[in-house]
Scaffold this active site. Structure first.
Site, PDB file in Angstrom:
ATOM      1  N   ARG A 144       0.869  -1.176   0.000  1.00  0.00           N
ATOM      2  CA  ARG A 144       0.000   0.000   0.000  1.00  0.00           C
ATOM      3  C   ARG A 144       0.907   1.228   0.000  1.00  0.00           C
ATOM      4  O   ARG A 144       2.061   1.155   0.412  1.00  0.00           O
ATOM      5  CB  ARG A 144      -0.915   0.011   1.227  1.00  0.00           C
ATOM      6  CG  ARG A 144      -1.833  -1.208   1.319  1.00  0.00           C
ATOM      7  CD  ARG A 144      -2.646  -1.180   2.611  1.00  0.00           C
ATOM      8  NE  ARG A 144      -3.551  -2.333   2.712  1.00  0.00           N
ATOM      9  CZ  ARG A 144      -3.252  -3.492   3.253  1.00  0.00           C
ATOM     10  NH1 ARG A 144      -2.037  -3.666   3.778  1.00  0.00           N
ATOM     11  NH2 ARG A 144      -4.134  -4.472   3.297  1.00  0.00           N
TER      12      ARG A 144
ATOM     13  N   LYS B  46      -2.104  -2.788   7.574  1.00  0.00           N
ATOM     14  CA  LYS B  46      -3.526  -2.722   7.888  1.00  0.00           C
ATOM     15  C   LYS B  46      -3.870  -3.770   8.943  1.00  0.00           C
ATOM     16  O   LYS B  46      -3.495  -4.927   8.841  1.00  0.00           O
ATOM     17  CB  LYS B  46      -4.341  -2.970   6.614  1.00  0.00           C
ATOM     18  CG  LYS B  46      -5.814  -2.646   6.753  1.00  0.00           C
ATOM     19  CD  LYS B  46      -6.511  -2.721   5.405  1.00  0.00           C
ATOM     20  CE  LYS B  46      -7.972  -2.342   5.528  1.00  0.00           C
ATOM     21  NZ  LYS B  46      -8.667  -2.386   4.203  1.00  0.00           N
TER      22      LYS B  46
ATOM     23  N   HIS C 168      -2.476   2.638  -5.590  1.00  0.00           N
ATOM     24  CA  HIS C 168      -3.033   1.376  -5.101  1.00  0.00           C
ATOM     25  C   HIS C 168      -3.297   0.397  -6.240  1.00  0.00           C
ATOM     26  O   HIS C 168      -3.344  -0.819  -6.018  1.00  0.00           O
ATOM     27  CB  HIS C 168      -4.325   1.630  -4.328  1.00  0.00           C
ATOM     28  CG  HIS C 168      -4.659   0.543  -3.348  1.00  0.00           C
ATOM     29  ND1 HIS C 168      -3.903   0.291  -2.223  1.00  0.00           N
ATOM     30  CD2 HIS C 168      -5.660  -0.381  -3.343  1.00  0.00           C
ATOM     31  CE1 HIS C 168      -4.425  -0.730  -1.557  1.00  0.00           C
ATOM     32  NE2 HIS C 168      -5.485  -1.152  -2.206  1.00  0.00           N
TER      33      HIS C 168
ATOM     34  N   ARG D  33      -0.657  -2.219  -6.468  1.00  0.00           N
ATOM     35  CA  ARG D  33      -0.818  -3.356  -5.544  1.00  0.00           C
ATOM     36  C   ARG D  33      -1.780  -4.381  -6.137  1.00  0.00           C
ATOM     37  O   ARG D  33      -1.522  -5.591  -6.092  1.00  0.00           O
ATOM     38  CB  ARG D  33      -1.325  -2.854  -4.199  1.00  0.00           C
ATOM     39  CG  ARG D  33      -1.686  -3.948  -3.185  1.00  0.00           C
ATOM     40  CD  ARG D  33      -2.044  -3.301  -1.859  1.00  0.00           C
ATOM     41  NE  ARG D  33      -2.828  -4.169  -0.991  1.00  0.00           N
ATOM     42  CZ  ARG D  33      -2.311  -5.016  -0.101  1.00  0.00           C
ATOM     43  NH1 ARG D  33      -1.001  -5.132   0.008  1.00  0.00           N
ATOM     44  NH2 ARG D  33      -3.095  -5.752   0.676  1.00  0.00           N
TER      45      ARG D  33
ATOM     46  N   HIS E 220      -3.410 -10.171   3.715  1.00  0.00           N
ATOM     47  CA  HIS E 220      -4.849 -10.344   3.916  1.00  0.00           C
ATOM     48  C   HIS E 220      -5.104 -11.330   5.044  1.00  0.00           C
ATOM     49  O   HIS E 220      -4.491 -12.410   5.090  1.00  0.00           O
ATOM     50  CB  HIS E 220      -5.519 -10.865   2.636  1.00  0.00           C
ATOM     51  CG  HIS E 220      -5.606  -9.841   1.555  1.00  0.00           C
ATOM     52  ND1 HIS E 220      -5.818 -10.168   0.228  1.00  0.00           N
ATOM     53  CD2 HIS E 220      -5.517  -8.476   1.591  1.00  0.00           C
ATOM     54  CE1 HIS E 220      -5.856  -9.059  -0.488  1.00  0.00           C
ATOM     55  NE2 HIS E 220      -5.673  -8.031   0.311  1.00  0.00           N
TER      56      HIS E 220
ATOM     57  N   TYR F  50      -9.075 -11.304  -6.823  1.00  0.00           N
ATOM     58  CA  TYR F  50      -8.171 -11.220  -7.975  1.00  0.00           C
ATOM     59  C   TYR F  50      -8.368 -12.380  -8.942  1.00  0.00           C
ATOM     60  O   TYR F  50      -7.993 -12.275 -10.111  1.00  0.00           O
ATOM     61  CB  TYR F  50      -6.719 -11.135  -7.487  1.00  0.00           C
ATOM     62  CG  TYR F  50      -6.483  -9.898  -6.656  1.00  0.00           C
ATOM     63  CD1 TYR F  50      -6.507  -8.634  -7.235  1.00  0.00           C
ATOM     64  CD2 TYR F  50      -6.285  -9.987  -5.278  1.00  0.00           C
ATOM     65  CE1 TYR F  50      -6.325  -7.491  -6.481  1.00  0.00           C
ATOM     66  CE2 TYR F  50      -6.099  -8.845  -4.512  1.00  0.00           C
ATOM     67  CZ  TYR F  50      -6.122  -7.606  -5.122  1.00  0.00           C
ATOM     68  OH  TYR F  50      -5.956  -6.474  -4.368  1.00  0.00           O
TER      69      TYR F  50
END
Length: 341
Positions: free
Chosen positions: A156, A181, A287, A290, A313, A322
């Site tokens: 990010r 995150k 972004h 990414r 994640h 994706y």
């Protein structure tokens, strides 16, 4: 006991005012409690803005004189009249629940009556390999190096800008993302293509740091309370930002003048400008690099669990989006029209 006027903390606030002094402003009290919990500055700014909007929406009534019905009305207004995204409404809800629970000491009941904002299900924008090449070739200098790391490691934007020198492992071709995150650390790949440019960049950054030290500066912001535990760490080379700002700025939390990391707008503008200059019609932001990193890894045959770990994640279902991007691009699927023509 009546609550203090709007802008002042009520009787249920987290800390009582000193005798003979006026109670602290409510939003200042909110900032204080947020900082005690080591939330990010961005979270602090967002929470303060939502609480201010909540008070203004209800005619500047003090939150201590309001409760769940007023919170429900405000959040429903955001969804119905404001047509905000679900994530925006959830952020406002979190801010208000924090205000009542942590600052005013009030537990709100479960807000069942809130009309939820519609959750949009959009696939992420992804560039092709050729488009990424065009984009990066249209950039130069530090913004190019940052963008290369975002694509090469799936970072990010702020993760890239907050990298410290000690987080780079040139021998192991890896970089460690600290407090990504969700407050999690992770390790991702350091692209070989940027090793030499990155080393040259760090040599210039080190020279800048040495000039700062000679001028009696050179101290960098440290996470949590490390500056108190290790007073000299902030001046050490390993803790310096890989991408420092060209100018000094005042830390809004401590009031100390320091060299912060490069501002994100610098990279955002450079990426957008390169996309326009190269005729890339897609909406391109940092972004997107990414998203492209993840999609291109899956396209190359890498396991989805590996991609999940590299992206950080918590749930593989987040990474699964994706695979839908691959299907959107028609990868692995042959149109039936091609069989009859």
């Amino acid at each position: 006991m009546a609550p203090a006027p709007v802008g002042r903390a009520g009787a249920g606030s987290a800390s009582a005012p000193a005798q003979g002094r006026p109670p602290p402003r409510l939003l200042d009290q909110l900032r204080h409690v947020i900082r005690l919990r080591h939330y990010s500055l961005r979270t602090e700014e967002a929470y303060v803005q939502w609480c201010r909007r909540f008070v203004l929406f209800h005619g500047k009534r003090h939150p201590a004189n309001m409760g769940a019905p007023e919170v429900q009305t405000f959040l429903t207004h955001l969804a119905v009249d404001g047509e905000v995204a679900a994530a925006t409404q959830n952020q406002a809800r979190s801010a208000l629940l924090f205000l009542y629970k942590e600052v005013l000491g009030v537990q709100l009941p479960w807000l069942d009556e809130v009309v939820g904002a519609k959750t949009s299900r959009r696939l992420p924008v992804v560039l092709s390999v050729a488009e990424v090449r065009q984009l990066l070739q249209g950039m130069s200098g530090t913004p190019w190096l940052v963008a290369s790391l975002l694509y090469g490691g799936g970072l990010r934007l702020l993760e890239g800008l907050r990298l410290r020198v000690k987080d780079l492992d040139f021998a192991g071709r890896a970089m460690t993302v600290r407090e990504g995150k969700g407050g999690k650390d992770r390790v991702t790949v350091l692209p070989e293509a940027v090793l030499l440019p990155l080393q040259d960049h760090l040599a210039r950054v080190k020279a800048l740091h040495e000039r700062d030290l000679a001028a009696g500066r050179g101290d960098v912001q440290l996470p949590d309370a490390l500056d108190r535990k290790y007073p000299a760490a902030g001046r050490s080379w390993g803790w310096q930002f890989v991408f420092p700002s060209a100018s000094l700025s005042v830390d809004p939390c401590s009031g100390v003048e320091r060299r912060h990391h490069l501002h994100e707008a610098t990279v955002q503008k450079a990426v957008a400008s390169a996309a326009r200059a190269n005729g890339i019609a897609k909406p391109v932001s940092p972004h997107v690099l990414r998203h492209s990193f993840a999609t291109h890894l899956l396209q190359a045959g890498h396991d989805i669990r590996t991609v999940q770990e590299l992206l950080g994640h918590a749930d593989v279902r987040t990474t699964m989006v994706y695979t839908h991007v691959l299907m959107r691009h028609g990868l692995g699927v042959r149109s039936p029209l091609d069989a009859v023509t």
